[in-house]
Each structure stands twice: as C-alpha cells, then as structure tokens.
Scaffold this active site. Structure first.
Site, mmCIF file in Angstrom:
data_model
loop_
_atom_site.group_PDB
_atom_site.id
_atom_site.type_symbol
_atom_site.label_atom_id
_atom_site.label_comp_id
_atom_site.label_asym_id
_atom_site.label_seq_id
_atom_site.Cartn_x
_atom_site.Cartn_y
_atom_site.Cartn_z
ATOM 1 N N ALA A 71 0.945 -1.197 -0.231
ATOM 2 C CA ALA A 71 -0.037 0.031 -0.050
ATOM 3 C C ALA A 71 0.865 1.236 0.000
ATOM 4 O O ALA A 71 1.917 1.337 0.474
ATOM 5 C CB ALA A 71 -0.856 -0.074 1.203
ATOM 6 N N GLY B 113 1.010 -5.843 0.437
ATOM 7 C CA GLY B 113 0.242 -5.807 -1.053
ATOM 8 C C GLY B 113 1.325 -6.147 -2.047
ATOM 9 O O GLY B 113 0.666 -6.727 -3.062
ATOM 10 N N GLU C 84 1.076 -9.864 -2.359
ATOM 11 C CA GLU C 84 -0.077 -10.242 -2.640
ATOM 12 C C GLU C 84 -0.457 -10.137 -4.123
ATOM 13 O O GLU C 84 -1.064 -10.861 -4.784
ATOM 14 C CB GLU C 84 -1.250 -9.399 -1.824
ATOM 15 C CG GLU C 84 -1.345 -10.065 -0.254
ATOM 16 C CD GLU C 84 -2.498 -9.536 0.564
ATOM 17 O OE1 GLU C 84 -1.920 -8.026 0.509
ATOM 18 O OE2 GLU C 84 -2.818 -9.948 1.279
ATOM 19 N N GLU D 134 2.433 -7.362 7.599
ATOM 20 C CA GLU D 134 1.362 -6.622 8.062
ATOM 21 C C GLU D 134 1.253 -6.824 9.792
ATOM 22 O O GLU D 134 0.837 -5.913 10.266
ATOM 23 C CB GLU D 134 -0.019 -7.038 7.417
ATOM 24 C CG GLU D 134 -0.344 -6.791 6.051
ATOM 25 C CD GLU D 134 0.694 -7.551 5.009
ATOM 26 O OE1 GLU D 134 1.431 -8.387 5.359
ATOM 27 O OE2 GLU D 134 0.279 -7.231 3.752
#
Ligand code: NAD
Length: 697
Positions: free
Chosen positions: A63, A104, A107, A127
C-alpha cells in the site's frame, strides 16, 4: 497508457512496468493502471503471456503509505479486485520481482501465476508489525504455495524471506541472474512454448503435516505464547486454518472479516500510530526538509564513561571515526576496555564477525587532550553532570574546535543555553541526549537551545538517523521530554506505597498492563541515588508540594538498588532477580504510620491510572509549553526510550484511546486526595477534554 504502469509487447509477451517511485506503492494511480494493463493484455492477440515487473529496487512495497487515511485509499480498483482479474486472466502471468515484494506487493505477485526474482530480492508479508493481517488474499494464497507451517511463520513474524529461500519454498519459480526483464521474458516464452497456461493459486491445496485439527491446535499454542496479548498473530493462524479447511472464497471472506476487526481494534490503531509517529519526528515546522546540512565525517567524544563509550560505539558502528578523549590514561583504558568487551560479547554470540569488530575498534582514536577534537565535525561531551565541569569543557572547545563544528552535550538535566553561553558560538551548540546503553537504545532527544542554528539542528537530526536512532526534538527544560515526565511517574509510585501498595504489587500491575518493567524494578536497575539527588533539589525548589519521603528512607539505609545488592528489593550475589524484602515492607509501614496514612487496598487499575496519567498530565504541560513539537513525538520518546508497549501507542495515544474527559475526571478525583496540587491538570488537557478532542489530532 498510464505513465504509472506503461504497457508494451515484446516478442509476443505483454509487459506491465510498475512505475510509482520510490517503492511502487499500490496507490490510487498505480492500481487502475495495472488493471488497465491486465485487461489490455487479456484481449491483445499479440500477447501470449504477461509479465508484471517493478524496478530493480522494488517490485512493490505494498500500500502507498502517502495515501493512508485519505480518500485515495478507496479509489477503485482495490487490490482484491486486481487479484480477481489476475485469477480470471486466461494466459500465463509472471511476476518479475526485483528488490522487495512486501505486503500488498507480495499479494499482487501471488495473484500472478508464476514468479521469478533477482537473487537479492526479499519477499514477505509484514502486516503483523502494524497489528494487521494480509487482507488481500495473502493469508489464503501464501499457505497454498509454501504450506501452512511456513506461511504461519512468515506472516506471524512479518519477516521477509530472501529469494533463495523463496525458491526452496516454491514461492519463487526461478531465480534470474542478470537482467530481470530479459530473464522474465525468457521464462514466459518457455511457458508458452511448453503449452503451460495459467496456474491459479486459488485452485491449489494447502499442505500441512499430520491431522489439521492437531496441527492448528499446536500452532495456536505456539503463536499464542509468542504473541503476548497481541491479537493479530492468532488471527493469522485462524485465517490459515480457513485456507486449509474451507473453499477459497469462504477463506477470503473470513480473512476480510478478521482483517476488518483488527483494523478497528486499539492495538493496530496504536501500532499504525507509532509507524507514522516515527516518520513525523524529523519534521520541524520552521526548519524545512531541504535545509542544507553540515557534513559529518568525523566525531570526537569527551568522556569515555558509561555514556561516552556507548555513544562512541554508535558512531563507529556506522563507520564514522571517533576520537575518544579522557583526562587520565586510566579512565581512557577503562573506557576502551569496556567497548572492547561489549564487542567481544557480540562476537562470541556469533552476531558480529571478528574482522568487523577489529574494523570498528580501529576507527576509535584515544586521546588525553581536548585539543585532539580540533578536526572533528561534531564533538559530543559526556562528562560528569556538573555545570562548572561542562562549561569549562565548552570554553576549551570554543578555543580549539574548528569553525562550524557542532558542539553537543549529552547532559540529561542541565540547561543547554547556559552551557552554550560558555562559548562565543552558541549557534553551534546543541544537546544530544542519548539513553543508556547508548549503543542499544534507539531514542535520541535532540535538545534545541535558544540560539541553536537551524542547520545545526537539521544536521544533528540527520546524524541521529544515520546512527540508527530515532531523533526527537526537545526544547530546553529540566529533564527534557522523557525524564521530566518520568519524575512524575516516579512520584506516584512512591505515593502508592504510602497508601498501602507494595513495590511488587505496583511493579506487577505496571508490567501486566504492558510496561517492560515496573517503576521499582527500574529504579533498582538505574540506581536509586539518582532520583534521591533530584528529589532533594525539588524539596528546596518547590517547598509547597507534597512529597513522599519513603524513597529517601530506603536510600538512607544505603540501599541504592542492584549495584548495592539491595534497593526496593534484595538481590542474591551475581543475580539481577528482584526478591521482595520484608525490611522494605517495614520501612514503608513505618513511614506510613509517621505521616498518619491508613493503608488501604489499592486496585491494579488505580495503580495503572495513577502512573500513566501522571505521565500524561506532565506531557500535556510539555506540549503546551512547546517543549515537544507534537503529541506523537512524546509517544515516540516513550516507545523508544522507556519500554512503553507499542500496542498502547505511547502515553498520549493511550490517553486519546481512553478519552480525555475520562482521563481528566480521574485526575480531578486524585487531586481531591492529600497530594492536591501535584495533580493540577494541565490547561491543555482541560481544554481538549472540554472540546472532546484528542492530543493526536
Ligand atoms: P560517567 O561517570 O560514567 O562518565 C563520565 C566520564 O567523563 C568519566 O570517565 C570521567 O573520567 C570523564 N570526564 C570527567 N571530566 C572530564 C574532562 N574534563 N575531560 C575528559 N573526560 C572527563 O558518566 P555517564 O553516566 O557516562 O554520564 C555522562 C553524561 O551523560 C552526564 O552528563 C549524564 O548526565 C549524561 N547521561 C547519563 C545517562 C546514564 O544513564 N548514565 C543517560 C543519559 C545522559
């Protein structure tokens, strides 16, 4: 096509190049650009496969933190929507990972069907460090690739794995030597030539050892033990269990639900607050970020005692040569021997190579004359805490240090302006308040004198970061930010004894709440004579205040803490384990009788409120006086210098969480007790409580 992710086709392979420096954060511009590229590649007859590539430094850091807490976060498409498009993509899709793929970013790479990486790449889902879990399919996809045990390990520690390890885990399919794009294109062409299609992770099964029920029972026990009250790690285990036992979409739904509840929880809010607080400390309103800084190539340190030695190590640890100056050969030898012993310890534990130790020791030049500081770009004084001694040294430095050298004092209580007045260059004088042990503790209070030049402040802040510290600006006052607050906390700990608590009860309550240790264990460790000296000063300065003298009674018995084998506790020879001591109970009871207080049962809740709100109230004064630039700086001081638990977010954030009206109400209640004006609430606290506002915006 968008500049954020240019699209091209090379010899039958489509390429989307992520281009959002510095770390390819998946922000509001990059996300749509990736989506557009995927759609385009899907319908492009020229493209037989697709490669997603970032820079050599970063595939993607996840992010975009610059957009946190802004509406940009919700600009479509979301990362899960991109993941769905990846799953639906009908041709092989390859992630080409250079540098790091984190959060992310990983991901996104897990949404690709294949992954190749440069040898120095790092892949991880950190995270948990913000009290969260990977919320975009990470908890569902990672275990399907690396197995449940490894996925739990990676996600509950948050530590990334290097490419080589990722290869052995199957997280990466090939390591590319040489040019990343060329390697990825060759890999994609081979997939096409071999007739390999998409390989969707969502269709895979989670591998685990033995019976799933027993496996997850065991995982919960182990992770629960290590996570000490933080909820995120156990939530991660639950998500992996869902991945192993439920269809993908159900697992995803569970991940989303658990992610949401963590986002709304106080622990994650606190951890995220601290994450941003650390980035804020270097922002000084009247000193712009582009303020030119002075170059620091070499340093001199005066005094090779406890602090001077540790400060010296901090410098040579990052390769800055240091001249270490003492008055007497003996003291110099002692200081150097301590440094050598510290390094040798680290070497013996296998955490430092002998050559590295030798290199660091060689960067230290011992000297016996202040004149040896003449070439230093910064001189840090760490001698006895006496104004006359410090002024004498600064006078001498004024005569010998080169023009433009920064002259810093490590004083913990003295007036930096008075020290600066001993020179004709007060603009070059600043306080650098390191914490003990200085080579370990991350906090550095940078004390800005009335005349400190802006570039001196900017240089010192930058140097602090280079030394791997968290530099926080403090104005000049007795104790600066951290110690000025801790004095009030210490006072409360003594009052609690007067009213009926025992040292072990207070310590246990503080520790249970999350502090690294309670006030009495801490006092014994630091030495009780230090606080005693300060109290004696206070009795004279503020005769109208109520003080508990119970701490003095302890010191009068020669009980100075661990160093004398006795303090608030007693210690067996060679041991640091505090043992409750009936003699101490006797002293406390006797003092209580003398001042006529009837002991009562005090709850752990009251103990914590009294200790923490004493910090909060003083901090509110500190903020109001402009000694601290912002509430989050105070939080950072407590996190990095005083063992405050990160999941509470520092005293100010904690008070915000409780609610300032409630904090104020408790303080007003305490004020009605015999301590009275000790609890006079700070006007800023009263104002914010009335407006139902927060310290941290
Ligand atoms: P220390 O007594 O361990 O060391 C002081 C050293 O300075 C001694 O080795 C002494 O020989 C040397 N010294 C004294 N006068 C000198 C001179 N004129 N020239 C050269 N050397 C001289 O003390 P310390 O604990 O290292 O504290 C040093 C400073 O750091 C003090 O100002 C103290 O308040 C501050 N400080 C201490 C701590 C702590 O936890 N100990 C924490 C933060 C700040």
């Amino acid at each position: 096509m968008s500049d954020a992710a240019p699209y091209s086709v090379r010899d039958g392979i489509a390429v989307i190049s992520l281009n959002n420096p510095p770390v390819n954060g998946l922000g509001s511009v990059l996300r749509p650009a990736i989506m557009e590229g995927i759609r385009k590649a899907g319908s492009d007859p020229e493209a037989k496969a697709l490669v997603l590539i970032g820079s050599e430094k970063a595939f993607s850091g996840g992010a975009d933190i610059r957009e946190f807490n802004t509406p940009k976060m919700s600009v479509p498409p979301s990362l899960p929507e991109i993941n769905e498009a990846q799953d639906a993509f009908g041709k092989p899709m390859v992630a080409a990972i250079g540098g790091f793929a984190l959060g992310g970013g990983l991901e996104l790479a897990l949404g690709c069907h294949y992954r190749v990486a440069l040898p120095r790449s790092q892949l991880g889902l950190p995270e948990v460090k913000l009290g969260l879990l990977p919320g975009s399919g990470g908890t569902q996809r990672l275990p399907r690739v690396v197995g449940a045990a490894e996925a739990i390990r990676m996600m509950t520690t948050g530590n990334p794995v290097p490419a080589e390890k990722a290869l052995s885990l199957g997280l990466v399919d090939q390591i590319v030597e040489g040019d990343l794009l060329e390697g990825a294109l060759a890999y994609a062409r081979k997939l096409v030539a071999d007739g390999k299609g998409p390989r969707r992770i969502r269709d895979m099964k989670v591998k685990l050892e033995g019976d799933p029920k027993a496996f997850f029972e065991q995982a919960r026990t182990e992770v629960g033990k290590a996570s000490r009250g933080y909820p995120a790690p156990l939530e991660i285990v639950a998500c992996v269990e869902a991945a192993a036992t439920k269809p993908f979409d159900e697992g995803r739904a569970e991940e989303r639900k658990r992610f949401q509840s963590l986002v709304e929880g106080n622990e994650s809010k606190a951890l995220r607050h601290m994450f941003f607080a650390e980035r804020q400390t270097s922002k000084i309103p009247d000193v712009p970020e582009d303020t030119p800084v002075r170059e620091i190539r070499q340093a001199a340190i005066i005094g090779a005692g406890t602090m001077g030695g540790g400060i010296g190590m901090s410098f040579v640890n990052v390769g800055i040569p240091v001249t270490l100056i003492e008055m007497k050969q003996e003291a110099l030898d002692r200081g150097l021997a301590t440094i050598r012993k510290n390094y040798a310890n680290t070497v013996s534990k296998g955490r430092l190579k002998q050559e590295e130790m030798d290199k660091r020791m060689a960067l230290i030049t011992p000297a016996l004359d202040i004149a040896a500081a003449k070439d230093a770009d910064i001189v840090i004084e760490a001698v006895f805490e006496r104004m006359d001694v410090k002024q004498d040294i600064f006078g001498k430095l004024d005569a010998t240090a080169k023009p433009g050298a920064i002259l810093a004092s490590n004083t913990s209580t003295l007036d930096v302006n008075e020290i600066a007045a001993a020179t004709k260059r007060p603009q070059d004088v600043i306080g650098t308040h390191f914490f003990s042990p200085a080579n370990v503790m991350r906090l550095l209070e940078v004390v800005r004198g009335a005349k400190t030049a802006k570039d001196v402040l900017a240089t010192t802040m930058k140097l602090g970061k280079r030394l791997k510290k968290v530099p926080v600006v403090s104005g000049v006052c007795d104790g600066f930010i951290g110690n000025r607050m801790i004095e009030k906390y210490g006072q409360q700990s003594l009052f609690l004894l007067d009213e009926g608590a025992s040292p072990q009860q207070v310590d246990a309550a503080a520790q249970k709440w999350g502090l690294a240790m309670g006030p009495f264990t801490m006092g014994d460790m630091a030495g009780l004579d230090i606080g005693w000296e300060i109290r004696k000063r206070r009795y004279a300065e503020r005769p109208n205040f109520v003080y508990s003298r119970v701490g003095d009674r302890i010191c009068e018995q020669g009980r100075y803490g661990q160093k004398t084998g006795k303090g608030w506790y007693r210690y067996e020879p060679g041991s640091r384990k505090p043992i409750p001591d009936p003699e101490v109970d006797e002293i406390i009871t006797q003092y209580g009788n003398e001042i006529g207080i009837k002991p009562r049962q005090i709850s752990d809740e009251e103990i914590v409120e009294r200790l923490i709100y004493a910090l909060v109230n003083e901090a509110a004064y500190i903020l109001e006086e402009g000694i601290a630039l912002r509430a989050s700086d105070i939080d950072m001081v407590y996190l990095t210098g005083y063992g405050f638990p990160a999941y509470r977010g520092g005293p100010m954030f904690y008070a915000d969480t409780v609610g300032l009206p409630k904090v104020l109400a408790s303080i007003e209640k305490f004020r009605k007790g015999y301590q009275g004006e000790v609890w006079k609430p700070a006007p800023l606290l009263v104002k914010l409580a009335k407006e139902d506002k927060r310290f941290n915006g």
